[in-house]
Design a protein around this motif. Structure first.
Motif, mmCIF file in Angstrom:
data_model
loop_
_atom_site.group_PDB
_atom_site.id
_atom_site.type_symbol
_atom_site.label_atom_id
_atom_site.label_comp_id
_atom_site.label_asym_id
_atom_site.label_seq_id
_atom_site.Cartn_x
_atom_site.Cartn_y
_atom_site.Cartn_z
ATOM 1 N N ARG A 131 -14.887 22.034 5.980
ATOM 2 C CA ARG A 131 -15.083 23.424 5.548
ATOM 3 C C ARG A 131 -14.570 24.413 6.592
ATOM 4 N N MET A 132 -14.750 24.061 7.887
ATOM 5 C CA MET A 132 -14.471 25.042 8.939
ATOM 6 C C MET A 132 -13.098 24.858 9.595
ATOM 7 N N ALA A 133 -12.364 23.838 9.199
ATOM 8 C CA ALA A 133 -11.110 23.513 9.888
ATOM 9 C C ALA A 133 -10.160 24.702 9.954
ATOM 10 N N ASP A 134 -10.149 25.526 8.917
ATOM 11 C CA ASP A 134 -9.216 26.663 8.906
ATOM 12 C C ASP A 134 -9.916 27.968 9.304
ATOM 13 N N PHE A 135 -11.073 27.852 9.939
ATOM 14 C CA PHE A 135 -11.791 29.066 10.341
ATOM 15 C C PHE A 135 -11.125 29.672 11.574
ATOM 16 N N ASP A 136 -10.648 30.889 11.421
ATOM 17 C CA ASP A 136 -10.005 31.600 12.518
ATOM 18 C C ASP A 136 -10.755 32.918 12.721
ATOM 19 N N HIS A 195 -19.641 39.084 15.516
ATOM 20 C CA HIS A 195 -18.771 39.011 14.346
ATOM 21 C C HIS A 195 -18.403 37.555 14.076
ATOM 22 N N ILE A 196 -18.200 36.793 15.127
ATOM 23 C CA ILE A 196 -17.862 35.381 14.925
ATOM 24 C C ILE A 196 -19.040 34.646 14.279
ATOM 25 N N ALA A 197 -20.251 35.037 14.646
ATOM 26 C CA ALA A 197 -21.435 34.383 14.071
ATOM 27 C C ALA A 197 -21.514 34.651 12.565
ATOM 28 N N LEU A 198 -21.356 35.914 12.196
ATOM 29 C CA LEU A 198 -21.431 36.266 10.776
ATOM 30 C C LEU A 198 -20.306 35.608 9.977
ATOM 31 N N HIS A 199 -19.095 35.652 10.548
ATOM 32 C CA HIS A 199 -17.957 35.079 9.825
ATOM 33 C C HIS A 199 -18.054 33.566 9.735
ATOM 34 N N TRP A 200 -18.668 32.966 10.737
ATOM 35 C CA TRP A 200 -18.875 31.501 10.685
ATOM 36 C C TRP A 200 -19.686 31.139 9.441
ATOM 37 N N VAL A 201 -20.805 31.816 9.277
ATOM 38 C CA VAL A 201 -21.687 31.527 8.142
ATOM 39 C C VAL A 201 -20.975 31.865 6.829
ATOM 40 N N ALA A 202 -20.318 33.028 6.799
ATOM 41 C CA ALA A 202 -19.631 33.449 5.575
ATOM 42 C C ALA A 202 -18.556 32.426 5.192
ATOM 43 N N HIS A 203 -17.787 31.985 6.184
ATOM 44 C CA HIS A 203 -16.710 31.037 5.917
ATOM 45 C C HIS A 203 -17.276 29.725 5.379
ATOM 46 N N ASP A 204 -18.326 29.255 6.039
ATOM 47 C CA ASP A 204 -18.934 27.985 5.636
ATOM 48 C C ASP A 204 -19.446 28.064 4.188
ATOM 49 N N ASN A 235 -18.714 30.306 1.885
ATOM 50 C CA ASN A 235 -17.632 30.585 0.932
ATOM 51 C C ASN A 235 -16.857 29.323 0.577
ATOM 52 N N LYS A 236 -16.689 28.456 1.583
ATOM 53 C CA LYS A 236 -15.986 27.196 1.331
ATOM 54 C C LYS A 236 -16.777 26.301 0.371
ATOM 55 N N GLN A 237 -18.088 26.529 0.353
ATOM 56 C CA GLN A 237 -18.931 25.751 -0.570
ATOM 57 C C GLN A 237 -19.016 26.425 -1.938
ATOM 58 N N LYS A 280 -21.113 33.908 -5.795
ATOM 59 C CA LYS A 280 -20.367 35.025 -5.191
ATOM 60 C C LYS A 280 -20.042 34.698 -3.746
ATOM 61 N N LYS A 281 -18.852 35.085 -3.339
ATOM 62 C CA LYS A 281 -18.472 34.858 -1.943
ATOM 63 C C LYS A 281 -18.998 35.993 -1.066
#
Lengths: 441, 290
Positions: free
Chosen positions: A33-38, A70-79, A81-83, A93-94
Motif C-alpha cells: 500500500r505504501m510503496a509509492d508513498f512520497d 503533514h507526513i503523519a496525516l498523509h501517511w494515514v490518508a495514503h494507507d 486511500n489505498k484500501q 470516500k478517499k
C-alpha cells in the motif's frame, strides 16, 4: 500419549507458521500500500472526498512543525486511500488533506481555520502545535460546529472547564501526564536533587509546577536545588548552566522544545556539564546527533509513544517506514529526522488512524454522530489502548519513559531508547477538570 | 578557586563571550548606519545567511576554518549586490525607502533559507582544535568561547587599524561626519558606500559563523540576534564603533549577572537600560546622530 504429543506439536508448529506467514503477509500488505508513498508529493484524491483541514505553521520560523505532521496525516490518508477509502454515507470516500497555515499566530490560525471550514468545506479540522494556537483553532471549530482533533498541543487547560467544547477531541497526552510520568520514573531512582530549567511561558511554568507536585507525591525526599525560566529561543544558556553547576543538582528537568532543547543540551555538553536531562523533547535525531553517543547517554525521556519492536504492528510500521526513507523519500523527508517513525510523529499517525476509525464507525462525517461515537471510545492502537474520556474529551493512555543508552538498534551515532518503562494509564490518568459540569455527573 | 568564586568568574567570562558576539553583529550594523545613514533591518538576516553558508561548507566536506573564511565573503558578496542593485537605486528617494527595502531583503532572505536549506534546525560541532575546556586560574572554561572572545578582539583591532591608520579609513570617518563634503572633494562615494556595506555584512557573516557551533541554525535565528544587536547600537550610539563595543560588553555582562541575580527580569533588563539611556542621552552613549 505419544500421539497426543505429536498432535500438540503439529498444532503448535502450524500456529507458529501461521503467525509468521500472517506477519509477513501483513508487512507485505503495508509495503504494497505504501510503496509509492512520497511525502514530498502526496497523491491528492479528487471527487467526493473526506476533507481534513491540517492546521499548523507551514511558513515562518516554525514551518518545520507543519512538515513534520503533514507526513503523519498523509501517511494515514495514503494507507486508507489505498484500501479504497473510508466508508461514510454508504460509500467509500478517499481522504484529502488540505493545509491551513497558522504561521504560529493566533489571528492567522483563526483565518486559516475559517478558510478551511467556509472555503474548502472540510469535514474535520486537525492540528495544531502551540497551545495558544490550538485554543483558537478549537474555538473557531466550535463556532462553526466542526470537529477539531487537537492532536498536538498538550496543555491541560485546553480542555478545562473554561475552554472545553464538545466539538474538540484531545488525542495527545497532557502536561500533567508528562510531568507525572517523569516524577513516577524518579520514584525508584537514586537521584534526588533536581534543577528546573524550563521555557518562560505558560507551558514551561505549568509543567514545572506539576512536576514539583508529583515529585512530592512519588519522591518526598527529593529536593529542588534551583529553578529558572529562560525566554523562548534563548541564544546563550551558559549563565543558566553556570548556576546549575554551582547548585549541586543531579538531574536537570526541562520541558524545552526545539530549538531551545537542542541549544540547551549542546551548550551544556560543550561546557562540560554532563548531567542527565529529564525531558520530553530531547529525543529527535537532530538534537541527539549533535551531542553524540556520550552526550546523549543517560538522558531520561518521557513520551506518549516510543519506538519499539514489541508487536507485529510496530515492527511492520518501522520496517516499511524505514525502508521507504532509505530508498525513496526526497527532501525534506530524507533527513535524519525521519529515519524512523519516532515519538510525536508516530503518535500523530496512531491517533489519526483512530480518528478515521471513529469516522468509519460513525458512518458519517456529521459532527454529532462523530461525537456520539468517539465519547467513551476505546481503541486498540499500536501504542496501547487509547480511551476518549467522555466527559472532557481527553485521552486516557499509558505513557513511556526511557533512559537513553548505547548501542541500540535504532541509531548508532547517539544513545537512544533502551528499556522502556511503561507508566500505566491508571497512574497517569489526567485529572478531571474542576468545574466542568459534564464531569460531575 | 572555590565554587562560588568560580561561578562568578564563569559568569564574567560568559558575559564577555556573549558581548563579543553581540559586538560582531552590532559593529556591522553601526558601521553601515554611521556611513550611509541606513538602518539596515536585514542586517541580522545576513548574519543568519552566513550561518547557513557555514553549515553548507561543512556539509560539503569543508571544515570550520574554511567556513570562517568563505561564508562571510559570500555573505559580503551578496551584500555588495544588494547595495549595488537595490539600495543605490532608491538612495535618492530617502531613508524611508531604504528602510522599507531592507525589510523586503530581510523577508526574501528568510524565505530563501527555507527554500534552499529547509525548515529543519542544523547544527555543527565545535571544531576539534577548539573542543574541550581550558583552565583559567582553576576555572574550567570552554575553549571555543575563549576563541570567540579573541576573534572579536582581533577583528576590533583590525577595524581600528583600518579606520584610523589607512587612507580609506580616513575617508570613511570623514564620510560618517559629512558624506556630501567628502563627495565634493572628488571621492567616489557610491564605491565607498558599497565597500562599507560589504564590510558591514562581512562582520555579520563572521558573527554568523562564530555562533554556529553554539546555536542551532534555523530560520528564526535572525530574529533572535537582530533585536539585541539593534539595542546595542541604539545604546552605544548610531555610527559609533566604540559605542557598539562598550555597549555590547555591558549587555553581555548584564545578561550573565541578570540571570544570576534577577533571573525573572533578566530578559528585559537591556530594554529597560535602553529606555533609560534614550531618556537622558537620545544620541546614545557615544553617538553623534539622533
Amino acid at each position: 500419549m505419544k500421539r497426543c504429543f505429536f498432535l500438540l506439536r503439529g498444532v503448535l508448529t502450524l500456529l507458529v507458521l501461521g503467525m509468521l506467514v500472517s506477519g509477513a503477509w501483513a508487512s507485505d500488505a503495508l509495503m504494497d500500500r505504501m510503496a509509492d508513498f512520497d511525502p514530498s508529493n502526496p497523491v491528492i484524491p479528487e471527487g467526493d472526498t473526506i476533507k481534513i483541514g491540517h492546521l499548523n505553521p507551514f511558513s515562518g520560523p516554525a514551518a518545520m512543525n507543519g512538515e513534520l505532521y503533514h507526513i503523519a496525516l498523509h501517511w494515514v490518508a495514503h494507507d486508507l486511500n489505498k484500501q479504497g477509502g473510508v466508508m461514510v454515507d454508504g460509500k467509500l470516500k478517499k481522504i484529502e488533506i488540505i493545509k491551513g497555515d497558522t504561521m504560529s499566530k493566533p489571528i492567522n490560525a483563526k483565518k486559516a481555520a475559517e478558510r478551511l471550514i467556509l472555503g474548502d468545506k472540510v469535514d474535520l479540522l486537525w492540528g495544531s502545535t502551540g497551545s495558544h494556537i490550538s485554543l483558537v483553532c478549537q474555538q473557531t471549530a466550535a463556532k462553526y460546529k466542526k470537529i477539531y482533533v487537537s492532536a498536538l498541543s498538550i496543555s491541560d487547560s485546553l480542555m478545562d472547564a473554561e475552554n472545553f467544547n464538545r466539538y474538540t477531541f484531545h488525542t495527545p497526552w497532557t502536561t500533567s501526564q508528562a510531568a507525572k510520568s517523569l516524577a513516577y520514573f524518579y520514584a525508584k531512582r537514586p537521584e534526588k536533587k533536581f534543577y528546573i530549567l524550563c521555557q518562560d511561558y505558560s507551558f514551561g511554568h505549568d509543567l514545572a509546577e506539576k512536576f514539583k507536585g508529583y515529585l512530592k507525591e512519588f519522591r518526598p525526599d527529593a529536593e529542588i536545588v534551583g529553578e529558572d525560566y529562560h525566554p523562548l529561543f534563548t541564544k546563550d544558556f551558559a549563565p543558566y548552566l553556570e548556576k546549575v553547576k554551582a547548585s549541586g543538582a543531579e538531574v536537570i528537568f526541562s520541558g524545552d522544545w526545539m530549538p531551545d532543547s537542542v541549544n540547551l543540551l549542546k551548550q551544556s555538553r560543550d561546557s562540560g556539564l554532563n548531567l542527565p536531562f529529564a525531558n520530553m523533547y530531547m529525543d529527535d535525531p537532530i538534537t541527539l546527533g549533535v551531542v553524540g553517543v556520550e552526550g546523549s547517554a543517560g538522558l531520561v525521556n518521557a513520551n506518549q509513544y516510543m519506538i519499539n519492536d514489541m508487536d507485529s504492528r510496530t515492527r511492520e510500521l518501522n520496517k516499511v517506514w524505514h525502508e521507504l526513507h532509505e530508498t525513496k523519500w526526497e527532501e525534506p523527508y530524507n533527513s535524519s529526522l525521519y529515519v524512523w517513525p519516532l515519538g510525536v510523529v508516530a503518535s500523530a499517525i496512531n491517533t489519526t488512524y483512530w480518528m478515521m476509525d471513529v469516522v468509519e464507525r460513525a458512518g458519517t462525517t456529521d459532527p454529532e454522530k462523530i461525537i456520539e461515537t468517539w465519547e467513551g471510545d476505546k481503541y486498540d492502537s499500536f501504542a496501547g489502548v487509547l480511551e476518549m474520556r467522555a466527559c472532557d474529551h481527553v485521552t486516557v493512555r499509558d505513557t513511556y519513559v526511557s533512559e537513553f543508552s548505547s548501542p541500540t538498534k535504532w541509531f548508532d551515532n547517539f544513545s537512544y531508547i533502551d528499556k522502556i518503562v511503561i507508566v500505566p494509564s491508571y497512574v497517569v490518568e489526567p485529572p478531571v477538570p474542576e468545574g466542568l459540569d459534564r464531569c460531575k455527573k | 578557586m572555590d565554587a562560588t568564586t568560580a561561578m562568578y568568574v564563569g559568569q564574567i567570562m560568559h558575559g564577555l563571550a556573549y558581548g563579543m558576539l553581540l559586538f560582531l553583529v552590532a559593529s556591522g550594523l553601526t558601521l553601515i548606519f554611521g556611513m550611509m545613514g541606513i538602518l539596515n533591518l536585514a542586517h541580522a538576516s545576513f548574519f543568519m545567511l552566513s550561518a547557513y553558508f557555514c553549515v553548507s561548507v561543512i556539509h560539503m566536506g569543508g571544515n570550520f576554518w574554511l567556513a570562517l573564511l568563505a561564508a562571510p565573503i559570500i555573505t559580503a558578496a551578496i551584500g555588495v549586490m544588494v547595495e549595488r542593485f537595490l539600495l543605490r537605486g532608491i538612495h535618492a528617494s530617502g531613508h524611508i525607502g531604504e528602510l522599507i527595502l531592507t525589510v523586503g531583503v530581510m523577508m526574501v532572505i528568510m524565505e530563501a533559507v527555507q527554500v534552499f536549506w529547509g525548515t529543519d534546525s542544523h547544527m555543527i560541532s565545535v571544531p576539534p582544535a577548539l573542543a574541550g575546556m581550558v583552565n583559567i586560574f582553576g576555572l574550567q572554561y570552554p575553549l571555543y568561547r575563549l576563541f570567540v572572545i579573541f576573534l572579536a578582539l582581533a577583528i576590533l583591532g583590525l577595524l581600528v587599524l583600518f579606520l584610523f591608520k589607512t587612507k580609506m579609513g580616513m575617508i570613511i570617518r570623514a564620510g560618517v561626519s559629512d558624506a556630501e563634503m567628502v563627495e565634493a572633494l572628488g571621492i567616489n562615494m557610491p564605491l565607498v558606500f558599497m565597500m562599507v556595506f560589504a564590510a558591514g555584512t562581512w562582520l555579520a557573516g563572521v558573527a554568523g559563523v562564530a555562533i554556529s557551533p553554539l546555536l542551532s541554525v534555523f530560520p528564526g535565528m535572525a530574529d533572535q540576534m537582530g533585536m539585541d544587536a539593534f539595542v546595542v547600537v541604539v545604546v552605544g550610539g548610531f555610527g559609533s564603533l566604540l559605542g557598539a563595543f562598550v555597549s555590547a560588553l555591558f549587555f553581555g555582562l548584564l545578561n550573565s549577572f541578570g540571570i544570576q541575580f534577577l533571573p525573572r527580569i533578566a530578559p528585559v533588563l537591556m530594554f529597560v537600560f535602553m529606555v533609560l539611556v534614550l531618556s537622558f542621552k537620545p544620541k546614545g552613549l557615544f553617538g553623534e546622530r539622533e
